[in-house]
Design an enzyme around this catalytic site. Sequence first.
Site, mmCIF file in Angstrom:
data_model
loop_
_atom_site.group_PDB
_atom_site.id
_atom_site.type_symbol
_atom_site.label_atom_id
_atom_site.label_comp_id
_atom_site.label_asym_id
_atom_site.label_seq_id
_atom_site.Cartn_x
_atom_site.Cartn_y
_atom_site.Cartn_z
ATOM 1 N N SER A 413 -2.389 -25.895 9.735
ATOM 2 C CA SER A 413 -2.948 -27.035 9.000
ATOM 3 C C SER A 413 -1.930 -27.560 7.990
ATOM 4 O O SER A 413 -1.094 -26.797 7.491
ATOM 5 C CB SER A 413 -4.200 -26.540 8.264
ATOM 6 O OG SER A 413 -5.010 -27.614 7.880
ATOM 7 N N PRO A 414 -1.992 -28.851 7.680
ATOM 8 C CA PRO A 414 -1.060 -29.376 6.684
ATOM 9 C C PRO A 414 -1.212 -28.668 5.338
ATOM 10 O O PRO A 414 -2.329 -28.496 4.858
ATOM 11 C CB PRO A 414 -1.457 -30.851 6.556
ATOM 12 C CG PRO A 414 -2.768 -30.987 7.247
ATOM 13 C CD PRO A 414 -2.876 -29.862 8.222
ATOM 14 N N GLN A 491 2.178 -35.519 8.905
ATOM 15 C CA GLN A 491 1.017 -36.034 8.178
ATOM 16 C C GLN A 491 1.508 -37.006 7.107
ATOM 17 O O GLN A 491 2.299 -36.624 6.230
ATOM 18 C CB GLN A 491 0.208 -34.915 7.514
ATOM 19 C CG GLN A 491 -1.102 -35.456 6.924
ATOM 20 C CD GLN A 491 -1.858 -34.459 6.048
ATOM 21 O OE1 GLN A 491 -1.293 -33.917 5.098
ATOM 22 N NE2 GLN A 491 -3.127 -34.235 6.352
ATOM 23 N N TYR A 572 -7.351 -38.796 -1.918
ATOM 24 C CA TYR A 572 -6.105 -39.540 -2.108
ATOM 25 C C TYR A 572 -6.362 -41.027 -1.805
ATOM 26 O O TYR A 572 -7.508 -41.422 -1.578
ATOM 27 C CB TYR A 572 -4.996 -38.931 -1.241
ATOM 28 C CG TYR A 572 -4.700 -37.500 -1.658
ATOM 29 C CD1 TYR A 572 -4.249 -37.221 -2.951
ATOM 30 C CD2 TYR A 572 -4.941 -36.435 -0.802
ATOM 31 C CE1 TYR A 572 -4.024 -35.909 -3.370
ATOM 32 C CE2 TYR A 572 -4.714 -35.114 -1.210
ATOM 33 C CZ TYR A 572 -4.261 -34.866 -2.499
ATOM 34 O OH TYR A 572 -4.045 -33.576 -2.923
ATOM 35 N N ARG A 620 -7.274 -37.565 9.305
ATOM 36 C CA ARG A 620 -7.979 -36.503 8.564
ATOM 37 C C ARG A 620 -8.998 -37.157 7.646
ATOM 38 O O ARG A 620 -8.670 -38.069 6.877
ATOM 39 C CB ARG A 620 -7.002 -35.638 7.761
ATOM 40 C CG ARG A 620 -7.714 -34.583 6.934
ATOM 41 C CD ARG A 620 -6.836 -33.466 6.423
ATOM 42 N NE ARG A 620 -6.926 -32.292 7.279
ATOM 43 C CZ ARG A 620 -6.752 -31.029 6.885
ATOM 44 N NH1 ARG A 620 -6.432 -30.760 5.627
ATOM 45 N NH2 ARG A 620 -6.857 -30.027 7.721
ATOM 46 N N ARG A 715 -4.553 -21.391 4.830
ATOM 47 C CA ARG A 715 -4.181 -20.207 4.043
ATOM 48 C C ARG A 715 -3.806 -18.992 4.888
ATOM 49 O O ARG A 715 -2.825 -18.313 4.543
ATOM 50 C CB ARG A 715 -5.299 -19.881 3.042
ATOM 51 C CG ARG A 715 -5.348 -20.902 1.918
ATOM 52 C CD ARG A 715 -6.634 -20.813 1.136
ATOM 53 N NE ARG A 715 -7.780 -21.137 1.973
ATOM 54 C CZ ARG A 715 -9.040 -20.948 1.614
ATOM 55 N NH1 ARG A 715 -9.322 -20.437 0.440
ATOM 56 N NH2 ARG A 715 -10.028 -21.280 2.414
HETATM 57 C C1 LIG Z 1 -1.469 -24.649 -0.561
HETATM 58 C C2 LIG Z 1 -2.236 -25.669 0.173
HETATM 59 C C3 LIG Z 1 -1.750 -26.933 0.337
HETATM 60 C C4 LIG Z 1 -2.451 -27.894 1.049
HETATM 61 N N1 LIG Z 1 -1.899 -29.117 1.291
HETATM 62 C C5 LIG Z 1 -2.508 -29.985 2.116
HETATM 63 C C6 LIG Z 1 -1.870 -31.169 2.531
HETATM 64 O O1 LIG Z 1 -0.731 -31.425 2.196
HETATM 65 N N2 LIG Z 1 -2.549 -32.014 3.318
HETATM 66 C C7 LIG Z 1 -3.816 -31.761 3.745
HETATM 67 O O2 LIG Z 1 -4.395 -32.553 4.457
HETATM 68 N N3 LIG Z 1 -4.437 -30.620 3.377
HETATM 69 C C8 LIG Z 1 -3.801 -29.730 2.616
HETATM 70 N N4 LIG Z 1 -4.406 -28.536 2.323
HETATM 71 C C9 LIG Z 1 -5.706 -28.237 2.888
HETATM 72 C C10 LIG Z 1 -5.576 -27.405 4.175
HETATM 73 O O3 LIG Z 1 -4.925 -28.115 5.201
HETATM 74 C C11 LIG Z 1 -6.937 -26.931 4.677
HETATM 75 O O4 LIG Z 1 -7.704 -28.054 5.031
HETATM 76 C C12 LIG Z 1 -7.681 -26.099 3.649
HETATM 77 O O5 LIG Z 1 -6.834 -25.192 2.995
HETATM 78 C C13 LIG Z 1 -8.807 -25.297 4.309
HETATM 79 O O6 LIG Z 1 -8.294 -24.458 5.306
HETATM 80 P P1 LIG Z 1 -8.107 -22.867 5.093
HETATM 81 O O7 LIG Z 1 -9.445 -22.351 4.705
HETATM 82 O O8 LIG Z 1 -7.645 -22.370 6.438
HETATM 83 O O9 LIG Z 1 -7.100 -22.654 4.028
HETATM 84 C C14 LIG Z 1 -3.702 -27.576 1.588
HETATM 85 C C15 LIG Z 1 -4.214 -26.297 1.389
HETATM 86 C C16 LIG Z 1 -3.503 -25.334 0.729
HETATM 87 C C17 LIG Z 1 -4.069 -23.954 0.599
#
Ligand SMILES: Cc1cc2nc3c(=O)[nH]c(=O)nc-3n(C[C@H](O)[C@H](O)[C@H](O)COP(=O)(O)O)c2cc1C
Length: 765
Positions: A413-414, A491, A572, A620, A715
């Site tokens: 994921s981003p 992205q 955003y 997204r 994560r």
């Molecule tokens: C450190 C960090 C940075 C993130 N940066 C972005 C981002 O740049 N763009 C985005 O769409 N989501 C971002 N997210 C959200 C994640 O892509 C994801 O949707 C969110 O963490 C939930 O997934 P998870 O439970 O697997 O961590 C970020 C999440 C984390 C933890």
Amino acid sequence: MRIACIGAGPAGLYFAISLKLRDPRHEIHVFERNAEGVTFGWGVVFSDQTVENIMANDPVSGQVIVDEFAHWDDIDVHIHGQCIRSSGHGFIGIGRKRLLEILAGRARELGVEIHYETECSPELGNWREWDLVIAADGANSRFREAHANEFGVDIQERANRFIWLGTSKTFDAFTFAFEKTEAGWVWAHAYRFADDCSTFIVECSEDTWRGLGFDRMEQAEAIARCEHIFAQYLDGHRLLSNAAHLSGPASWLKFRRIICERWHYDKVILLGDAAHTAHFSIGSGTKLALEDAIKLAEVLNRPGLDRAEALAEYQAERNLEVLKLQNSARNSTEWFETVERYLHFEPWQFAYSLLTRSQRISHENLRLRDRGWLEDTEARFWERATGKAKAAPPMFAPFKLRDMNLANRIVVSPMATYSATDGLPNDFHLVHLGARAQGGAGLVFTEMTCVSPEGRISPGCTGMWNSEHVAAWRRITDFVHANSKAKICLQLGHSGGKGSTKVGWEGNDVPLDEGNWPVVAASDIPWTAANQQPRPLTRADMDEIKAQFVAATRMGIEAGFDMVELHAAHGYLLSGFITPLQNKRTDEYGGSLENRLRFPLEVFEAMREAWPSDRPMSIRISANDWAGESGVTPDEAVRIAQAFARAGADLIDVSAGQTWAEAQPVYGRLFQTPFSDKIRNEAHLATMAVGNITDPDQANAILAAGRADLIALARPHLVDPMWTLRAAAAADYRGQWVPPPYLNGMAQMARLFQREAEAAAALRA
Ligand SMILES: Cc1cc2nc3c(=O)[nH]c(=O)nc-3n(C[C@H](O)[C@H](O)[C@H](O)COP(=O)(O)O)c2cc1C
Ligand SMILES: Cc1cc2nc3c(=O)[nH]c(=O)nc-3n(C[C@H](O)[C@H](O)[C@H](O)COP(=O)(O)OP(=O)(O)OC[C@H]3O[C@@H](n4cnc5c(N)ncnc54)[C@H](O)[C@@H]3O)c2cc1C
């Protein structure tokens, strides 16, 4: 103590037994409004755990109950003229009437006095001579209602209608039968609970219920109609009702989910259904009632515990169990309420979806129950994905978006790493993204890469606004393509009102100490009181930003990306247009959803024009603002997804929240997957699920149940770039590509997992 138990249902009788067993000196009277032997309902099912609990509590009644249990292992799902049978589910059931007979007999044996045909009134004045009043008077508890404020009662009436019937037809499997009528679908939950009797619950939506005229029928006519609908399952047996107290349309109930903030008031203690309910589709109401009874008796008798402490412990422990169960029950209830969504599934997938509906039974759990059935299901999943049947975990099946072929369904994921300078990705990004591509995911996303310096979240964000960026990104995409099978997606985003903040680990959404740049947004609403007030975009600003997105998209082609995603989530810039919580505009870009989508769609369409038609694009979105009706709701998210799909989006990346600082998200495992499920199966679009999906078992279950097409993990990938390789080793799946220099490590890991699995199997045996 002198104790009155209101209600001779499972809760009241079992509490009386449990307390007498612990101290025979208590004087216990059970009052029941019905005559002895008169009861509503048919069979109840138990789990092995409940049996252990009742055997440990009272082996005497436990043994009688266990001796009379009907056991069965199979679940049949009848849909579209097919029957999908799976095994290994291990249920036990008993007739409710017989259960109550056994419990009443045992209670009397222990000296409990039972007074049938005695209606009790909740006036506290009537109970002065009693030390305790146990309100075990069921879901419609008069005692609870009389003091609803004191108990903090929360009741939610669910949408579907159901009628609890019985039949002399004995089913040899737990049977779910779905039948289409002229007014919609009707289904039955049926299981045998005695040698000559089965429970037969008929359920349907309110619309279908009215459409079939059940709202105007006497009970006998409604039962005859059900017999006709389910004739092929009943083999000439009749359907029967024992709900003599209900007549006409009132024979049909709507499930009421009950929660109480406090379980005792004055001398009244709530027990069983009076305190809480669990939807019948997970069959746990009686279990909860019996376990409440055991706990309450135990704490009331524990030496050294005063009444207040005892009741606090009773409520704390039982409430936790109830909440866990109600969570699963809610998933199950919602599945049946939204079943229309899944009716287009092929029968094998429909059955899988039904079996995993409560989220309590996982993919690997199904393998333990019935390996053959699960492998057949996996083979069908693969057959649909590749044309060739193969019994392998769904997460490794390929997926195609336009001309882009993904080797599997796992996505990095981003994730912002805040490690760039002037937007320029560097060695950190090369290693970070390169390692995750080598780690086996089918698709790797860049972090939100910003289309202009002012569009960055922080000074550490990556960008795509000049040729240096293009070259730096090219180095990364070349590495990924040369050294892995992964595809890489760019992205693109603009931070809007959430821009000009510190890097993540120095404080999320916290403005810079110095060097802040002015921010823009849909409206002039600051993210929090600590953030800048944004300047609302003018039409000229919109043109400029749209052009920046298009330029960045074109640079993405030059930089060698396989796919582009537009970030329109998390509050955003573009998300700030979509959510009514941030968008207060009064022009054609604010107000209705159509207006709020106008600018984000314009950007997306312009990017789509610039992006090669053989390469996919995703969007997204935040599918829920977690702000009730005042924000974007999941229903609205379906319309948002459809609008972007019409504009050429091939995949909806379904995230949620972060659109409003005051939001109240409901976190938990897979907490956003329901939105992906909804969008995929209501709008018939490809979706990616994300959010607290942490293990392969969950990923496989989501995919096999048709709740998403791709699984994104954020994560988990931060600390484990090799997440997919590890999953392949654990599943002993040999089709996963492994970077050749890593083959030895992979073989060793697979061996270790194998040994672990063998040791676990030996323990189970
Ligand atoms: C450190 C960090 C940075 C993130 N940066 C972005 C981002 O740049 N763009 C985005 O769409 N989501 C971002 N997210 C959200 C994640 O892509 C994801 O949707 C969110 O963490 C939930 O997934 P998870 O439970 O697997 O961590 C970020 C999440 C984390 C933890
Ligand atoms: C369709 C359906 C299917 C179900 N299937 C299952 C299943 O498979 N497995 C399972 O475990 N659970 C099942 N349940 C739930 C289960 O029936 C209840 O959770 C369980 O009966 C709760 O026990 P209780 O003693 O708390 O309440 P109840 O069984 O409702 O008993 C309450 C008793 O109190 C009496 N009473 C009420 N008010 C008064 C009054 N004022 N004075 C005197 N007496 C009074 C009532 O007559 C009743 O006998 C199902 C429920 C439904 C509706």
